[in-house]
Design an enzyme around this catalytic site. Structure first.
Site, short mmCIF file in Angstrom:
data_model
loop_
_atom_site.label_atom_id
_atom_site.label_comp_id
_atom_site.label_asym_id
_atom_site.label_seq_id
_atom_site.Cartn_x
_atom_site.Cartn_y
_atom_site.Cartn_z
N ASP A 34 0.83 -1.22 0.00
CA ASP A 34 0.00 0.00 0.00
C ASP A 34 0.86 1.26 0.00
OD1 ASP A 34 -2.42 -1.69 1.96
OD2 ASP A 34 -2.75 -0.79 -0.02
N ASP A 179 -10.78 -4.48 -1.49
CA ASP A 179 -9.72 -4.02 -0.60
C ASP A 179 -10.27 -3.15 0.52
OD1 ASP A 179 -6.64 -2.11 -1.22
OD2 ASP A 179 -7.38 -3.20 0.53
C1 DX5 Z 1 -6.31 1.04 2.58
C2 DX5 Z 1 -5.47 -0.03 1.88
C3 DX5 Z 1 -5.93 -1.42 2.21
C4 DX5 Z 1 -5.86 -1.72 3.71
C5 DX5 Z 1 -6.51 -3.05 3.99
O1 DX5 Z 1 -6.07 2.27 1.98
O2 DX5 Z 1 -5.54 0.12 0.48
O3 DX5 Z 1 -5.12 -2.36 1.49
O4 DX5 Z 1 -4.54 -1.73 4.14
O5 DX5 Z 1 -6.44 -3.24 5.35
P1 DX5 Z 1 -7.60 -3.99 6.15
O6 DX5 Z 1 -7.65 -5.37 5.58
O7 DX5 Z 1 -7.09 -3.95 7.57
O8 DX5 Z 1 -8.86 -3.23 5.95
ZN ZN Z 2 -4.60 -1.47 -0.69
#
Ligand code: DX5
Ligand code: ZN
Length: 220
Positions: A34, A179
């Site tokens: 990310d 996501d």
């Molecule tokens: C948020 C990111 C995601 C996030 C997912 O901006 O793009 O990939 O890290 O994390 P969880 O699974 O904890 O929601």
């Molecule tokens: Zn992400």
């Protein structure tokens, strides 16, 4: 069978190496990187994700799925091409016009990576339709991008189903990646709506045996 892309955004400081080794051992299908620039979203993880992805590339051949949450997409593609990602995804909302979208698609393909376009929760899914024939993955954000540990926005389930219907009706092969807030409570709904690549960060990293949670997400 769905694929799991583990987001390393919330990896604990000081436990990065052991976490990455353990994720490889657990056979995550992708490492989800990310990348945030502090402009497109508030947080800035740019340097940290550069370091993490370089380290992962040195210790593992597992695919990397780079999620660019940045304004300067061209720079992001250039900088992260050094870790030979399997997928690079950029945000439609960060592109000024169609020409820029097509340029980014071409640049990623020239690097030999698969192309993803991501849409934020408030972006109508129709806006991505014209690009679907040219890309491999549409990343539907099920939370507002910018941080981990958020709750899935349930309106996104219909959005995934609408996208899936359009892909099928137009005989396209585009994968649907989701996501944000993906866990054992939400996984069945996003899968039945049509998602086939699931990003999960908190749900996996909060566990102790990553292979158990990865398999549960896959087989739910
Ligand atoms: C948020 C990111 C995601 C996030 C997912 O901006 O793009 O990939 O890290 O994390 P969880 O699974 O904890 O929601
Ligand atoms: Zn992400």
């Amino acid at each position: 069978m769905v694929e799991i892309s583990t987001s390393i955004l919330t990896v604990k400081e000081g436990e990065e190496a052991e976490t990455f080794f353990a994720l490889e051992k657990a056979r995550t299908d992708y490492f989800h990187i990310d990348v945030m620039d502090g402009k497109f979203v508030e947080k800035d993880t740019y340097q940290k994700m550069m370091e993490y992805s370089s380290y992962i590339r040195r210790i593992s051949n597992l695919p990397m799925d780079v999620h660019l949450m940045v304004e300067d997409i061209k720079k992001g593609i250039e900088d992260f091409s050094s870790v030979e990602p399997n997928v690079i995804t950029f945000h439609l909302e960060a592109c000024k016009n169609e020409e820029e979208v097509m340029e980014n698609i071409k640049k990623i393909k020239e690097m030999g990576a698969k192309v993803g376009i991501s849409v934020k929760p408030n972006t109508p899914i129709e806006e991505v339709y014209q690009y679907l024939p040219y890309i491999h993955i549409c990343l539907v954000m099920t939370v507002e991008p910018g941080k981990g540990g958020q709750t899935l926005i349930t309106d996104m389930i219909d959005k995934i189903a609408t996208l899936k219907k359009y892909i099928e009706q137009n005989n396209l092969e585009t994968d649907i990646e989701v996501d944000g807030g993906i866990n054992l409570k939400t996984v069945q709904r996003v899968k039945s709506a049509g998602a086939n690549i699931l990003v999960a960060g908190t749900a996996i990293l909060a566990g102790t045996d990553y292979s158990i949670i990865i398999n549960e997400l896959k087989n739910s």
